[in-house]
Enzyme design. Sequence first.
Site, PDB file in Angstrom:
ATOM      1  CE1 TYR A 257      -3.591   2.613   0.565  1.00 18.32           C
ATOM      2  CE2 TYR A 257      -2.385   3.281   2.527  1.00 18.32           C
ATOM      3  CZ  TYR A 257      -3.385   3.508   1.603  1.00 18.32           C
ATOM      4  OH  TYR A 257      -4.174   4.627   1.723  1.00 18.32           O
TER       5      TYR A 257
ATOM      6  CG  ASP B   7       5.702   3.519   0.948  1.00 16.69           C
ATOM      7  OD1 ASP B   7       6.003   4.083   2.022  1.00 16.69           O
ATOM      8  OD2 ASP B   7       4.533   3.412   0.532  1.00 16.69           O
TER       9      ASP B   7
ATOM     10  CE  LYS C  61       0.810   4.989   8.214  1.00 19.43           C
ATOM     11  NZ  LYS C  61       0.808   4.164   7.020  1.00 19.43           N
TER      12      LYS C  61
HETATM   13  C1  LIG Z   1       0.206   4.678   5.632  1.00 17.07           C
HETATM   14  C2  LIG Z   1       1.017   4.418   4.442  1.00 17.07           C
HETATM   15  C3  LIG Z   1       1.058   5.300   3.350  1.00 17.07           C
HETATM   16  C4  LIG Z   1       0.142   6.490   3.246  1.00 17.07           C
HETATM   17  O1  LIG Z   1       0.392   7.432   4.244  1.00 17.07           O
HETATM   18  P1  LIG Z   1      -0.803   8.462   4.621  1.00 17.07           P
HETATM   19  O2  LIG Z   1      -0.132   9.386   5.572  1.00 17.07           O
HETATM   20  O3  LIG Z   1      -1.884   7.622   5.204  1.00 17.07           O
HETATM   21  O4  LIG Z   1      -1.203   9.119   3.365  1.00 17.07           O
HETATM   22  C5  LIG Z   1       1.947   5.058   2.323  1.00 17.07           C
HETATM   23  N1  LIG Z   1       2.752   3.993   2.365  1.00 17.07           N
HETATM   24  C6  LIG Z   1       2.745   3.110   3.382  1.00 17.07           C
HETATM   25  C7  LIG Z   1       3.700   1.963   3.373  1.00 17.07           C
HETATM   26  C8  LIG Z   1       1.866   3.288   4.440  1.00 17.07           C
HETATM   27  O5  LIG Z   1       1.811   2.377   5.418  1.00 17.07           O
END
Ligand SMILES: *Cc1c(COP(=O)(O)O)cnc(C)c1O
Length: 436
Positions: free
Chosen positions: A142, A237, A265
Amino acid sequence: MTKSAELFARAQKRIPGGVNSPVRAFRNVDGTPFFVACGEGAKIWDVDGKEYIDYLGSWGPAILGHAPKAVVEAVRGAAKRGLNFGIPNPLEVEIAELISDWIPSIEKLRMVNSGTEATMSCIRLARAFTRRDKIIKFDGCYHGHVDVLLVKAGSGALTHGQPSSAGVPQAFADLTISLPFNDAHLVGKSFAENKGQIAAVILEPIPANAGLYFPTHHFLQRLRDECTSNGALLIFDEVITGFRVARGGAQEIYGVRPDLTALGKIIGGGLPVGAFGGRAEIMDLLSPDGPVYQAGTLSGNPLALAAGLAQLRELERINGWKLLEELGAQFEKLAREAIEFAAANPSHGGQVKIDITFHRFGSMFCMFFASGPIIDLAGAQRSNLKMFSRFFHACLKRGVYFAPSQFETGFISTAHTPADIERTAAVMHEALAELL
Ligand SMILES: *Cc1c(COP(=O)(O)O)cnc(C)c1O
């Protein structure tokens, strides 16, 4: 009627699904969410006064637990000096220097307001730099709700049976190639079939949005090599893994250097922050130096950066990563004992057998209600969701809050105590016994 039920009824009238982010809605566990009143350390309290040991950790940011003193004080101090200016502020320089010091592949970076913005900007940059359009991603990873990345995405998208979102034009989705995680052979094949067209490979180096599983031996290095030899960029990511699995993220642990990294995060200490960065020659394509436009009214917001800086410095000061590994190891040992006990004691008739695959990396964990090995989305999807749902509610009832979906990762914070973890293990024992 509980206060939570009353609030949820009102919420559903004005907020789609009653929530501002879908996985909060408890749909995958056949329930309705509780509303939180406050949190402190590893504990949260709902509006009806019930206490929980929290393993959601705000879906990742709360690595020091809730309302950590160092972060709250930093935000208070910053708030008194003004909430947002849209003028360069010193904290922007401080956090940029700290991040590139901790994550050496990030030579230059930009602050944004969410992980979604970070990955979106990485994709735009990669396309501009390579002058190519196609992206390779992996099933179950994701990367936020970016149009081209919402193809076979994990997390909420998966939980709600919408592996690819409506509203994403087919023409966009056609530019995305989604492959099974850990299948390096298919990556090589895709590069060959799309010669000169792949701009980037994007992945969570440790996938944590379809449960939690790990890259097999050399997978990340194979991706690095494929990208290099094909002139494509490698994007990590690390919105979840950044600052959690190590000071320098998963790239430090696996020794693989991406071209671009997305962060989020933890970096915001609970406020809305993301960041992306990487090789200077790529980042220099950004406006105003280059032709790639990217901007934000609230980007580099002083409150958010004060929170992030305070959280990162506190983590380092207390050597949080060592502490998290110790707590994680304790959690794993006790969880495995509970799981083994349940597996060795099938129900009286013998019809119910609980098969659980437990995964942990430092302070991240997942219990799949499926037999192993699990190395990709297809493996995660073999999980018994009904069983997970019953386990979730049995724990919730006893005051332990795990993420309300099988396809999520649990987070331990530095505020969890060995006693919290012992209590959790006792609850897991009881909850598993209830399933039999
Ligand atoms: C949570 C998440 C996102 C998106 O971050 P948001 O601040 O919710 O837009 C992107 N990549 C990963 C791996 C995530 O866990």
